[in-house]
Design an enzyme around this catalytic site. Sequence first.
Site, PDB file in Angstrom:
ATOM      1  N   HIS A 267      64.821  43.574  81.511  1.00 47.13           N
ATOM      2  CA  HIS A 267      64.649  45.020  81.288  1.00 47.13           C
ATOM      3  C   HIS A 267      63.295  45.199  80.613  1.00 47.13           C
ATOM      4  CE1 HIS A 267      65.576  49.133  80.683  1.00 47.13           C
ATOM      5  NE2 HIS A 267      66.576  49.067  79.813  1.00 47.13           N
ATOM      6  N   HIS A 306      63.230  45.973  91.479  1.00 52.90           N
ATOM      7  CA  HIS A 306      63.895  46.970  90.650  1.00 52.90           C
ATOM      8  C   HIS A 306      65.230  47.305  91.276  1.00 52.90           C
ATOM      9  CE1 HIS A 306      64.459  50.580  88.243  1.00 52.90           C
ATOM     10  NE2 HIS A 306      63.556  50.076  87.446  1.00 52.90           N
ATOM     11  N   ASP A 362      56.298  47.186  84.653  1.00 54.84           N
ATOM     12  CA  ASP A 362      55.900  46.121  83.736  1.00 54.84           C
ATOM     13  C   ASP A 362      54.798  45.215  84.267  1.00 54.84           C
ATOM     14  OD1 ASP A 362      57.694  46.675  81.621  1.00 54.84           O
ATOM     15  OD2 ASP A 362      59.318  46.004  82.903  1.00 54.84           O
TER      16      ASP A 362
HETATM   17  N1  CMC Z   1      61.246  37.613  92.181  1.00 50.65           N
HETATM   18  C1  CMC Z   1      61.804  36.914  93.225  1.00 50.65           C
HETATM   19  N2  CMC Z   1      62.939  37.308  93.835  1.00 50.65           N
HETATM   20  C2  CMC Z   1      63.520  38.429  93.398  1.00 50.65           C
HETATM   21  C3  CMC Z   1      62.990  39.199  92.343  1.00 50.65           C
HETATM   22  C4  CMC Z   1      61.802  38.758  91.737  1.00 50.65           C
HETATM   23  N3  CMC Z   1      61.251  39.446  90.736  1.00 50.65           N
HETATM   24  N4  CMC Z   1      63.774  40.261  92.125  1.00 50.65           N
HETATM   25  C5  CMC Z   1      64.778  40.174  93.003  1.00 50.65           C
HETATM   26  N5  CMC Z   1      64.630  39.070  93.775  1.00 50.65           N
HETATM   27  C6  CMC Z   1      65.479  38.658  94.898  1.00 50.65           C
HETATM   28  C7  CMC Z   1      66.777  38.028  94.428  1.00 50.65           C
HETATM   29  O1  CMC Z   1      66.670  36.647  94.263  1.00 50.65           O
HETATM   30  C8  CMC Z   1      67.718  38.435  95.527  1.00 50.65           C
HETATM   31  O2  CMC Z   1      67.469  37.592  96.620  1.00 50.65           O
HETATM   32  P1  CMC Z   1      68.709  37.117  97.578  1.00 50.65           P
HETATM   33  O3  CMC Z   1      69.183  38.375  98.228  1.00 50.65           O
HETATM   34  O4  CMC Z   1      68.092  36.146  98.512  1.00 50.65           O
HETATM   35  O5  CMC Z   1      69.718  36.498  96.662  1.00 50.65           O
HETATM   36  C9  CMC Z   1      67.239  39.834  95.927  1.00 50.65           C
HETATM   37  O6  CMC Z   1      65.848  39.845  95.603  1.00 50.65           O
HETATM   38  C10 CMC Z   1      67.948  40.963  95.195  1.00 50.65           C
HETATM   39  O7  CMC Z   1      67.819  40.715  93.785  1.00 50.65           O
HETATM   40  P2  CMC Z   1      68.889  41.111  92.702  1.00 50.65           P
HETATM   41  O8  CMC Z   1      68.731  40.221  91.518  1.00 50.65           O
HETATM   42  O9  CMC Z   1      70.249  41.180  93.359  1.00 50.65           O
HETATM   43  O10 CMC Z   1      68.446  42.589  92.376  1.00 50.65           O
HETATM   44  P3  CMC Z   1      68.864  43.392  91.094  1.00 50.65           P
HETATM   45  O11 CMC Z   1      68.845  44.828  91.482  1.00 50.65           O
HETATM   46  O12 CMC Z   1      70.140  42.868  90.523  1.00 50.65           O
HETATM   47  O13 CMC Z   1      67.720  43.050  90.053  1.00 50.65           O
HETATM   48  C11 CMC Z   1      65.788  43.151  88.712  1.00 50.65           C
HETATM   49  C12 CMC Z   1      66.706  43.916  89.682  1.00 50.65           C
HETATM   50  C13 CMC Z   1      64.759  44.113  88.129  1.00 50.65           C
HETATM   51  C14 CMC Z   1      66.644  42.612  87.540  1.00 50.65           C
HETATM   52  C15 CMC Z   1      65.118  41.991  89.472  1.00 50.65           C
HETATM   53  O14 CMC Z   1      64.337  42.498  90.541  1.00 50.65           O
HETATM   54  C16 CMC Z   1      64.269  41.111  88.566  1.00 50.65           C
HETATM   55  O15 CMC Z   1      64.798  40.191  87.938  1.00 50.65           O
HETATM   56  N6  CMC Z   1      62.929  41.386  88.474  1.00 50.65           N
HETATM   57  C17 CMC Z   1      62.076  40.648  87.581  1.00 50.65           C
HETATM   58  C18 CMC Z   1      62.236  41.183  86.173  1.00 50.65           C
HETATM   59  C19 CMC Z   1      61.540  42.521  85.990  1.00 50.65           C
HETATM   60  O16 CMC Z   1      60.402  42.713  86.386  1.00 50.65           O
HETATM   61  N7  CMC Z   1      62.271  43.448  85.344  1.00 50.65           N
HETATM   62  C20 CMC Z   1      61.720  44.757  85.010  1.00 50.65           C
HETATM   63  C21 CMC Z   1      62.434  45.854  85.710  1.00 50.65           C
HETATM   64  S1  CMC Z   1      61.514  47.392  85.572  1.00 50.65           S
HETATM   65  C22 CMC Z   1      61.683  47.827  83.928  1.00 50.65           C
HETATM   66  C23 CMC Z   1      62.942  48.514  83.691  1.00 50.65           C
HETATM   67  O17 CMC Z   1      63.128  49.640  84.203  1.00 50.65           O
HETATM   68  O18 CMC Z   1      63.784  47.918  82.979  1.00 50.65           O
END
Ligand code: CMC
Length: 433
Positions: A267, A306, A362
């Site tokens: 986050h 995101h 970010d």
């Molecule tokens: N790098 C590589 N792969 C990714 C990433 C990433 N940053 N984000 C998602 N994926 C992949 C993930 O492995 C999954 O792949 P598969 O379908 O093959 O298993 C797919 O994309 C969907 O990911 P998810 O984890 O199910 O998506 P989510 O909606 O649960 O997660 C997130 C959203 C923001 C937690 C995630 O994208 C992430 O960890 N990003 C990096 C951390 C980050 O930058 N966070 C800041 C968010 S913006 C600030 C805020 O509003 O808080």
Amino acid sequence: MADTLTIIDNRTGKQYELAITDGTIRALDLRQIKADAEDFGLMAYDPAYMNTASCRSAITLIDGDKGILRYRGYPIEQLAEHSTFQEVAYLLLKGELPSEGEYKAWVNEITHHTYVHEYVNRAMDGFLYDAHMMGKLVTFLAALSTFYPKSKAVRDARTRDEHIVKIIAKMPTLAAWCFRHSTGRPYIYPDNSLSYCGNFLNMLFRMGEPKYDPDPVLERALDVLFILHADHEQNCSASAARAVGSSESDPYCSLAAAAAALYGPLHGGANEAVLRMLKQIGSVKNIPSFIEGCKDGSQRLMGFGHRVYKNYDPRAKIIKELAHQVFAVTGKNPYLDIALELEKIALDDEYFIKRKLYPNVDFYSGLIYQAMGFPVEMFPVLFAIPRAAGWLAQWQEMLVDPEQRIARPRQVYIGADVRDYVAIDKRGAGSAS
Ligand code: CMC
């Protein structure tokens, strides 16, 4: 065409008609669907709230597919160009932009509540010199609850207003003092002749000079960053503020919970993680192997992806532009080239395209913060200051919504069936997972 959903329960053959309002069905309407008279009734199973609206809200709109963000209907791009953080805080909390008189009164009130109790200063010394700044901020937000026990009257609108102003006013002071403590510098008291961000810079960076003179470009850049971070609807930390506040905890404790949620690297801690990642990559030539690691799941490209945006985060666009203005004053952040190349390669890569992973807020904010002289531990703190306005708006909206109750999700129990207690000398080892 009627706005209803017809459900046939194949267990019983019974048919049900559920109302659809604003694109949702009421989860409680499912409870009438029972396999037999003993049945509790149907529930929706939704770990991590992937498809559950927890409230009706009039504060912030995100259209993740189109990359749209609006506060109270105003596009974020217009607010970032024309507004100030304090005006945006007013807008989020009160629903409308203030008139000139209302704005002056609001700014005046905030300006005159910036001091914190001297005991904060003394309590700060209880922390180790290398304690994380966000850990300290979370602690002091909760601690302010003990200074203001009257804030517990959360059902009283005037009390709420009073403490909303106090929190917005004191966040920069708490944040700056967490920073000064970590850097071993004396605390600087607020200067009421400066703007919200000018005063914050003063409390952070003033040393021997009798009067701090903030650089206008950096002062405005910080204000724009604060506008961009002020709210983001039902994210993890806003949901924490609402959930904790729903038990009628006071606003300081509710916001401490929200700040704790923001602290996590998925986050608000992500901008800190981005800088660590850029440092780890070290050079443009190492990007391809880093990207391969992201694709095989051994690491994440921090600052990308995101839960809601499946398009370029509109805040990231504004921040990328802002970065150039800041670097013109501070000098270019050496990690900028790595970040730009990383973005270019990722946006062109099938893995990221297929999953709709774009830069989020970010990705570039950390580069600006670092160029302005902030250590990475300060990044989530800088996120928390403006987000306090959003948390307070969400917290207040929850409290005045007659439909809201104490937050209390259901579960699907998958544990052991009833069994008899076994004396310790009769148990085998290693049965616990
Ligand atoms: N790098 C590589 N792969 C990714 C990433 C990433 N940053 N984000 C998602 N994926 C992949 C993930 O492995 C999954 O792949 P598969 O379908 O093959 O298993 C797919 O994309 C969907 O990911 P998810 O984890 O199910 O998506 P989510 O909606 O649960 O997660 C997130 C959203 C923001 C937690 C995630 O994208 C992430 O960890 N990003 C990096 C951390 C980050 O930058 N966070 C800041 C968010 S913006 C600030 C805020 O509003 O808080």
